[in-house]
Design an enzyme around this catalytic site. Structure first.
Site, PDB file in Angstrom:
ATOM      1  N   ASP A  21      57.057  53.937  25.079  1.00  0.00           N
ATOM      2  CA  ASP A  21      56.612  51.836  24.946  1.00  0.00           C
ATOM      3  C   ASP A  21      56.731  51.582  26.082  1.00  0.00           C
ATOM      4  OD1 ASP A  21      55.960  49.806  23.266  1.00  0.00           O
ATOM      5  OD2 ASP A  21      57.788  49.273  22.852  1.00  0.00           O
ATOM      6  N   HIS A  38      48.325  51.123  29.900  1.00  0.00           N
ATOM      7  CA  HIS A  38      48.069  52.112  29.422  1.00  0.00           C
ATOM      8  C   HIS A  38      47.009  52.881  30.307  1.00  0.00           C
ATOM      9  CE1 HIS A  38      48.988  50.231  25.774  1.00  0.00           C
ATOM     10  NE2 HIS A  38      47.686  49.343  25.781  1.00  0.00           N
ATOM     11  N   LEU A 132      54.064  75.722  26.713  1.00  0.00           N
ATOM     12  CA  LEU A 132      54.653  74.485  25.803  1.00  0.00           C
ATOM     13  C   LEU A 132      53.492  73.786  24.738  1.00  0.00           C
ATOM     14  CD1 LEU A 132      56.210  71.443  25.926  1.00  0.00           C
ATOM     15  CD2 LEU A 132      54.677  70.733  27.740  1.00  0.00           C
TER      16      LEU A 132
HETATM   17  C1  IPE Z   1      55.271  52.306  19.381  1.00  0.00           C
HETATM   18  O1  IPE Z   1      55.443  51.089  19.936  1.00  0.00           O
HETATM   19  C2  IPE Z   1      53.883  53.306  19.274  1.00  0.00           C
HETATM   20  C3  IPE Z   1      53.529  53.552  19.907  1.00  0.00           C
HETATM   21  C4  IPE Z   1      54.323  53.940  20.965  1.00  0.00           C
HETATM   22  C5  IPE Z   1      52.528  54.905  20.198  1.00  0.00           C
HETATM   23  P1  IPE Z   1      54.582  49.361  19.315  1.00  0.00           P
HETATM   24  O2  IPE Z   1      54.615  49.361  20.685  1.00  0.00           O
HETATM   25  O3  IPE Z   1      53.604  50.162  18.051  1.00  0.00           O
HETATM   26  O4  IPE Z   1      56.056  49.313  18.931  1.00  0.00           O
HETATM   27  P2  IPE Z   1      56.581  48.498  17.995  1.00  0.00           P
HETATM   28  O5  IPE Z   1      55.465  48.135  16.807  1.00  0.00           O
HETATM   29  O6  IPE Z   1      56.917  47.399  19.135  1.00  0.00           O
HETATM   30  O7  IPE Z   1      58.546  48.877  17.133  1.00  0.00           O
HETATM   31  C1  IPE Z   2      53.142  51.560  24.342  1.00  0.00           C
HETATM   32  O1  IPE Z   2      53.394  50.844  25.537  1.00  0.00           O
HETATM   33  C2  IPE Z   2      51.403  52.068  23.997  1.00  0.00           C
HETATM   34  C3  IPE Z   2      50.724  52.139  23.105  1.00  0.00           C
HETATM   35  C4  IPE Z   2      51.240  51.053  21.850  1.00  0.00           C
HETATM   36  C5  IPE Z   2      49.517  52.515  22.696  1.00  0.00           C
HETATM   37  P1  IPE Z   2      52.846  48.925  24.362  1.00  0.00           P
HETATM   38  O2  IPE Z   2      51.348  48.986  24.381  1.00  0.00           O
HETATM   39  O3  IPE Z   2      52.993  48.962  23.274  1.00  0.00           O
HETATM   40  O4  IPE Z   2      53.222  48.157  25.674  1.00  0.00           O
HETATM   41  P2  IPE Z   2      54.350  47.053  25.376  1.00  0.00           P
HETATM   42  O5  IPE Z   2      55.139  47.200  24.331  1.00  0.00           O
HETATM   43  O6  IPE Z   2      53.114  46.269  25.357  1.00  0.00           O
HETATM   44  O7  IPE Z   2      54.627  46.595  26.557  1.00  0.00           O
HETATM   45 MG    MG Z   3      55.216  48.306  22.978  1.00  0.00          MG
END
Ligand code: IPE
Ligand code: IPE
Ligand code: MG
Length: 247
Positions: A21, A38, A132
Site C-alpha cells: 500500500d 503504481h 518460491l
Molecule cells: C489494499 O489497499 C489493497 C491492495 C494493496 C491491493 P487499499 O489502498 O485498497 O486499502 P484501503 O481501501 O485503504 O483499506
Molecule cells: C496500493 O497503493 C496499490 C493498489 C491498491 C493497487 P494505493 O494505490 O492504495 O496507494 P495509496 O494508499 O492511495 O497511497
Molecule cells: Mg491504499
C-alpha cells in the site's frame, strides 16, 4: 547445535503475505499522477520477490488488487489492468527461469478475456516449478474466498459426496485459495495503515502482523529484512503459555 538450528528455523517465516500500500501517496508526494506510483510499485515488487527467493521463503502472497478496488476511478482501474497485463507478459519468463511458481488468487472471471488468457498461460508455464510459490491476489477479497469455498463444500454435500459432519477447519482451509500452503506466518503492510482491508481473513488467523510507514515503492530488501528480524524476535504461543512454548 542441532537445537539451535531448529530454533532459528522456527523463527523464520515459511509464508509471508504483503499488502503493498501507498503507491498513490508516494506519487502525490512527488507531484506526479498516481500511475507513476503504481509503476514504481512494480519495481519494488521485483525486489521483494528476489529477496524472498534468495532467503528461501516458501511462499510469498502479495495483494495486487482487491475486490473493493473496482470502486476507484475508471481511469485508474483501467491503468492497473493494463499494468497487470504488461507485467505478466514481461516478467513471467524471468520467474520461470528462477523456478518460481506463479499463482493468481482471486476471482479471475472479473477480468477481460485477454487478461484471463495471459493469467492461465503464466500459471501453466510455471506450474511445475519447485522454488518460491508466488501468489498474486488480484480481484481478491478474504470474504469472497470464504464464500467461494463454502459454495464448493455445499455443492459436494448436495451431490452426496460429503457428510455435513465431515466439514471441519481442515476441510475449509484446504478448500480456500492457498489451501495447499501453510498458513501465513508474517503479514507485512506498508503505507502506515493498520488494517487488513479484506485480505486473507482465514489464513491470517495466527500470523504476526507487521506494519510500516514506508510507502510501497520505497520498500526494499533492507526494509524486508527488518520485518524478518522483528518476526524472529516474536514468541509465537498459539494459545499456550510462554513457559509451555519454551519447554
Ligand atoms: C489494499 O489497499 C489493497 C491492495 C494493496 C491491493 P487499499 O489502498 O485498497 O486499502 P484501503 O481501501 O485503504 O483499506
Ligand atoms: C496500493 O497503493 C496499490 C493498489 C491498491 C493497487 P494505493 O494505490 O492504495 O496507494 P495509496 O494508499 O492511495 O497511497
Ligand atoms: Mg491504499
Amino acid at each position: 547445535m542441532i537445537v539451535r538450528s531448529e530454533t532459528l528455523k522456527s523463527n523464520f517465516p515459511r509464508h509471508v503475505a504483503i499488502i503493498m500500500d501507498g503507491n498513490g501517496r508516494w506519487s502525490e508526494q512527488k507531484g506526479k499522477h498516481r500511475v507513476f506510483g503504481h509503476k514504481h510499485g512494480v519495481k519494488a515488487l521485483r525486489k521483494s520477490i528476489a529477496f524472498a527467493a534468495e532467503k528461501n521463503i516458501e511462499a510469498l502472497t502479495i495483494f495486487a488488487f482487491s475486490s473493493e478496488n473496482w470502486k476507484r476511478p475508471e481511469q485508474e482501474v483501467n491503468m492497473l489492468m493494463e499494468l497487470f497485463f504488461t507485467v505478466l507478459g514481461s516478467e513471467v519468463k524471468k520467474l520461470h527461469k528462477n523456478n518460481i511458481k506463479l499463482t493468481i488468487v482471486g476471482d479471475i472471471s472479473g477480468f477481460s478475456d485477454r487478461l484471463q488468457k495471459k493469467v492461465h498461460a503464466a500459471q501453466l508455464l510455471t506450474a511445475n516449478n519447485t522454488g518460491l510459490a508466488l501468489n498474486v491476489a488480484a480481484n481478491y477479497g478474504g470474504r469472497w474466498d470464504i464464500v467461494n469455498a463454502t459454495k464448493k463444500i455445499a455443492q459436494q454435500v448436495k451431490e452426496g459426496a460429503l457428510e455435513v459432519e465431515s466439514i471441519d477447519e481442515q476441510l475449509l482451509s484446504s478448500t480456500l485459495s492457498l489451501g495447499e500452503l501453510p498458513d501465513v506466518d508474517l503479514m507485512i503492510r506498508t503505507g502506515g495503515d493498520y488494517r487488513i482491508s479484506n485480505f486473507l481473513l482465514w489464513q491470517l488467523a495466527y500470523a504476526e502482523l507487521y506494519f510500516t510507514d514506508i510507502l510501497w515503492p520505497d520498500f526494499d530488501a533492507k526494509a524486508f529484512q527488518l520485518a524478518l528480524d522483528v518476526f524472529s524476535g516474536k514468541e509465537r504461543r498459539f494459545g499456550q503459555t510462554s513457559a509451555q512454548v519454551n519447554n
